[in-house]
Design an enzyme around this catalytic site. Structure first.
Site, short mmCIF file in Angstrom:
data_model
loop_
_atom_site.label_atom_id
_atom_site.label_comp_id
_atom_site.label_asym_id
_atom_site.label_seq_id
_atom_site.Cartn_x
_atom_site.Cartn_y
_atom_site.Cartn_z
N GLU A 150 13.12 -3.93 10.85
CA GLU A 150 11.81 -4.31 10.50
C GLU A 150 11.28 -3.08 9.68
O GLU A 150 11.30 -2.03 10.46
CB GLU A 150 10.87 -5.03 11.28
CG GLU A 150 9.61 -5.54 10.53
CD GLU A 150 8.53 -6.23 11.55
OE1 GLU A 150 7.56 -6.78 11.06
OE2 GLU A 150 8.98 -6.00 12.76
N GLU A 204 7.70 7.83 8.32
CA GLU A 204 7.38 7.04 6.71
C GLU A 204 9.07 6.46 6.33
O GLU A 204 9.92 7.05 6.54
CB GLU A 204 7.11 8.22 5.93
CG GLU A 204 6.73 7.58 4.43
CD GLU A 204 8.15 7.24 3.54
OE1 GLU A 204 7.68 6.16 3.02
OE2 GLU A 204 8.92 8.02 3.52
N ASP A 228 1.53 -3.09 2.50
CA ASP A 228 0.40 -2.96 1.81
C ASP A 228 0.46 -2.87 0.18
O ASP A 228 1.30 -2.31 -0.49
CB ASP A 228 -0.24 -1.48 2.11
CG ASP A 228 -1.51 -1.19 1.74
OD1 ASP A 228 -2.33 -1.79 0.66
OD2 ASP A 228 -2.39 -0.46 2.48
N LYS A 286 -5.24 -1.40 -6.20
CA LYS A 286 -5.96 -0.64 -7.56
C LYS A 286 -4.98 0.02 -8.25
O LYS A 286 -3.75 0.74 -7.63
CB LYS A 286 -6.78 0.56 -6.69
CG LYS A 286 -8.19 -0.12 -6.06
CD LYS A 286 -9.04 0.82 -5.64
CE LYS A 286 -10.34 0.46 -5.00
NZ LYS A 286 -11.17 1.30 -4.33
N ASP A 311 0.92 -11.80 1.56
CA ASP A 311 -0.25 -12.94 1.43
C ASP A 311 -0.99 -12.61 0.12
O ASP A 311 -2.09 -13.27 -0.15
CB ASP A 311 -1.19 -12.87 2.54
CG ASP A 311 -2.06 -11.52 2.85
OD1 ASP A 311 -1.39 -10.52 2.60
OD2 ASP A 311 -3.29 -11.84 2.78
#
Length: 215
Positions: free
Chosen positions: A44, A96, A120, A124, A156
């Protein structure tokens, strides 16, 4: 239930710290030991507080699970869940994702399933370069999967799903959709993250993508 005081020994049992370890061979050697006795492995990317991956590990003790997490606070929460349940088939790598994949996974291990849950979206335009999901990322994931391996990605965010992820999947030829539609809003048998629970509660649609490695 085990004591949840996360001392150094407990963290060492579950957490490999790529951010603060100057000798990457130590992490590589430890991963090799942990994965050695498992033929079935799952990964994951961005495991957050660990709800999704700890439940998978707890219910599939014949498989080994690796979670990669950028946030130390979230990684420690994942460790807490694993320790409380006395899970032995799980490692959390604090680091990371792209670096961890390049340094420790690609060319060394392959996985039956890889999960990218709620990355994420960086909505923008000036932050678009920070999005993990792009064609280069899919090219990086490709060799990590077994020939019949499946890559799941979930979001989502309507724009991320419809304007970024779905168009990219349609453009690439190294992954093949295994769903009846481009995406579904519910995937039977798929685990639930804490984030999904929160987003469903406020009425967000959830977009599930499932793609098999195209060989």
């Amino acid at each position: 239930m085990r004591n949840l005081n996360l001392d150094d020994d407990i963290l060492k049992e579950y957490l490999l710290d790529d951010f603060n370890n100057e000798d990457s061979s130590l992490i590589a050697d430890e991963l090799s030991k942990r994965l050695a006795n498992y033929d079935i492995r799952e990964l994951e990317i961005g495991c957050g507080n660990g709800k999704f991956i700890t439940e998978l590990a707890m219910n599939n003790k014949d498989k080994y699970f690796i979670g990669i997490e950028y946030s130390y606070k979230a990684a420690k929460k994942a460790v807490s869940k694993a320790y409380k349940r006395d899970i032995k088939n799980l490692t959390i790598i604090f680091g990371e994702a792209n670096n961890v994949i390049d340094k420790y996974l690609n060319g060394k291990y392959v996985f039956d399933k890889i999960y990218l849950n709620f990355p994420d979206p960086w909505p923008k335009k000036k932050h678009a370069h920070r999005r993990i999901f792009n064609k280069e990322f899919l090219n990086k994931i490709y060799p990590l999967l077994k020939d019949d391996g499946i890559f799941y990605s979930v979001t989502d965010d309507d724009n991320y799903a419809l304007e970024i992820m779905n168009p990219i999947y349609k453009e690439v030829n190294n992954f093949k959709n295994i769903l009846d539609n481009d995406y579904v809003h519910k995937l039977d048998g798929y685990g639930v993250t804490l984030y999904e629970e929160k987003m469903r509660a406020i009425g967000h649609d959830i977009y599930f993508f499932a793609h098999i490695k195209n060989i």
